[in-house]
Write an enzyme that holds these catalytic residues in place. Structure first.
Site, mmCIF file in Angstrom:
data_model
loop_
_atom_site.group_PDB
_atom_site.id
_atom_site.type_symbol
_atom_site.label_atom_id
_atom_site.label_comp_id
_atom_site.label_asym_id
_atom_site.label_seq_id
_atom_site.Cartn_x
_atom_site.Cartn_y
_atom_site.Cartn_z
ATOM 1 N N GLN A 180 0.826 -1.223 0.000
ATOM 2 C CA GLN A 180 0.000 0.000 0.000
ATOM 3 C C GLN A 180 0.855 1.266 0.000
ATOM 4 O O GLN A 180 0.316 2.367 -0.120
ATOM 5 C CB GLN A 180 -0.926 0.014 1.229
ATOM 6 C CG GLN A 180 -2.016 -1.042 1.190
ATOM 7 C CD GLN A 180 -3.090 -0.761 0.133
ATOM 8 O OE1 GLN A 180 -3.293 0.367 -0.310
ATOM 9 N NE2 GLN A 180 -3.785 -1.802 -0.286
ATOM 10 N N CYS A 325 -18.967 -10.884 6.414
ATOM 11 C CA CYS A 325 -19.785 -11.362 5.291
ATOM 12 C C CYS A 325 -19.055 -11.464 3.953
ATOM 13 O O CYS A 325 -19.364 -12.318 3.156
ATOM 14 C CB CYS A 325 -21.042 -10.533 5.089
ATOM 15 S SG CYS A 325 -21.952 -10.323 6.608
HETATM 16 N N1 PLP Z 1 -0.416 -6.681 1.203
HETATM 17 C C1 PLP Z 1 -1.218 -5.608 1.349
HETATM 18 C C2 PLP Z 1 -0.956 -4.642 2.443
HETATM 19 C C3 PLP Z 1 -2.284 -5.413 0.472
HETATM 20 O O1 PLP Z 1 -3.082 -4.361 0.620
HETATM 21 C C4 PLP Z 1 -2.510 -6.365 -0.561
HETATM 22 C C5 PLP Z 1 -3.666 -6.226 -1.472
HETATM 23 O O2 PLP Z 1 -4.660 -5.632 -1.134
HETATM 24 C C6 PLP Z 1 -1.622 -7.445 -0.678
HETATM 25 C C7 PLP Z 1 -0.591 -7.572 0.216
HETATM 26 C C8 PLP Z 1 -1.796 -8.461 -1.782
HETATM 27 O O3 PLP Z 1 -1.408 -7.883 -2.992
HETATM 28 P P1 PLP Z 1 -1.877 -8.510 -4.409
HETATM 29 O O4 PLP Z 1 -3.296 -8.158 -4.580
HETATM 30 O O5 PLP Z 1 -1.002 -7.851 -5.407
HETATM 31 O O6 PLP Z 1 -1.623 -9.979 -4.350
#
Ligand code: PLP
Length: 395
Positions: A180, A325
């Site tokens: 993020q 949910c």
């Molecule tokens: N780590 C964090 C903090 C995330 O927000 C996300 C996805 O929302 C992921 C890992 C996983 O990433 P990806 O969707 O590219 O597999």
């Protein structure tokens, strides 16, 4: 439907026109396999390496320290499972936090089943991990510490540089899930003293299906994927050059625009937070100061986050909720529970994540519609005391 407002950029971002153009050029003319020895293949290899170098520069890494993966989930899995394997024999203890993404938490739980021990550090009411808690949790047999740079549900930014300085004094690997953060706040693998760092293209206006793992020079993780020996034998499979080119173009653009865009987004985000926290029995979740520029998250007592999302969708607002949910369980998000919210409060959560396309008019619309939908749902809610205008558990 009068208006469409996409407010779920933390889930995924639209492909930037710059990235799209970079990819279009590649599709048309430079589609070779980087492992092929003829000209077209070598051209593709050059493109792949140029993309790697561009990404490395954005993270303050060396090109040889950037490995392409399929996305954040794979990078997180690889970092945790690879580090556990690499340091087997030196210890069996891992430290992480209670608010990590499931890509980390489920990998950690899988490692627990293999006999490792995991400490899940608590966070404060804003979702911040205390660096001194990290230090206190380190044991002689600790092999890895994994802390996210910024939380996906509440937007809290963690004190990674301070934690990195602590970790440096110990012989422990340090992984950061920066999915993020990359492209949204400055990320510097050297200043942060990290050994491994995960990122994902579709979170910063690049294509989905590609991400990366920064792997500090000299650290040879065991491969997660075996095969033809691509990526220095660490991650086999024909490289998706077109995706790498798109991700690099998107990241370069995000980093170039970051100073201006994060200021603009922070102002929009604060308008959302200030405006929506005027709704009775609402509260902002996450740290007010150390916060991703685009992430606004709140809870509204007496309603269900899922119902809120569906009604907002009907009004053209696409958002997200950490409430139950959507998963099979009835439990609200582990992140909201970790910051100390009672179940009944955490159930009414809303995350509006703003991005490059978000305008002042979009925020006006959000501030008009969300209060209307919240009061409509409260009118229908069996747990909302209409007379007292508060949830029945507070009456
Ligand atoms: N780590 C964090 C903090 C995330 O927000 C996300 C996805 O929302 C992921 C890992 C996983 O990433 P990806 O969707 O590219 O597999």
């Amino acid at each position: 439907m009068s208006r469409m407002v996409y407010a779920d950029h933390a889930a995924t971002t639209p492909l930037s026109p710059t990235a799209k153009q970079a990819m279009a050029d590649f599709w048309d003319k430079r589609f070779g396999n980087p492992s092929s020895l003829y000209y077209l293949g070598q051209e593709a290899k050059d493109d792949l390496e140029a993309a790697r170098a561009e990404i490395a520069q954005c993270l303050n890494a060396r090109p040889s320290e950037v490995l392409f993966t399929s996305g954040g989930t794979e990078s997180d899995n690889w970092a945790l499972k690879g580090a556990a394997e690499l340091r087997r024999g030196q210890g069996k203890h891992i430290i992480t936090t209670s608010i990590e993404h499931h890509a980390i938490l489920h990998s950690a739980q899988w490692l627990e089943k293999q006999g490792l021990e995991v400490t899940y550090l608590p966070v404060d009411a804003g979702g911040r991990v205390s660096p001194s808690d990290v230090e206190k949790a380190i044991r002689p047999d600790t092999i890895l510490i994994s802390v996210m740079a910024a939380n996906n549900e509440i937007g809290t930014i963690e004190p990674i540089e301070e934690i990195g300085a602590i970790v440096k004094a110990h012989n422990v690997l340090f992984h950061v899930d920066a999915v993020q953060a990359v492209g949204h706040i400055p990320v510097d693998v050297k200043a942060w003293n990290v050994d491994m760092l995960s990122f994902s293209g579709h979170k910063f206006y690049g294509p989905a299906g590609i991400g990366g793992l920064f792997l500090r020079h000299g650290l040879r993780l065991p491969p997660l994927v075996h095969g033809g020996g691509q990526e220095w034998g660490l991650r086999s499979g024909t490289e998706p050059v077109v995706l790498a080119v798109g991700m690099a173009a998107a990241l370069k653009e995000s980093v170039e625009e970051m100073a201006v865009e994060s200021k603009r987004l922070s102002a929009l985000r604060d308008r959302v937070l200030d405006g929506l926290s005027d709704i009775p029995s609402s509260r902002v979740t996450g740290d007010r100061e150390c916060r991703l520029p685009g992430t606004a998250s709140l809870t509204f007592e007496g309603i269900e986050g899922e119902a809120l999302l569906l009604h907002l969708d009907a009004k053209g607002i696409q958002a997200s909720s950490g409430s139950a949910c959507s998963s099979a369980s009835l439990d609200p998000s582990h992140v909201l529970l970790s910051i100390g919210l009672p179940h009944e409060v955490a159930h009414g959560s809303l995350r509006l994540s703003l991005g490059r396309g978000t305008t002042e008019q979009d925020v006006d619309y959000i501030l008009e519609i969300v209060p209307q939908v919240v009061s409509y749902l409260r009118e229908l809610s069996p747990v909302w005391d209409k007379k007292a205008q508060k949830p029945i558990w507070r009456s």
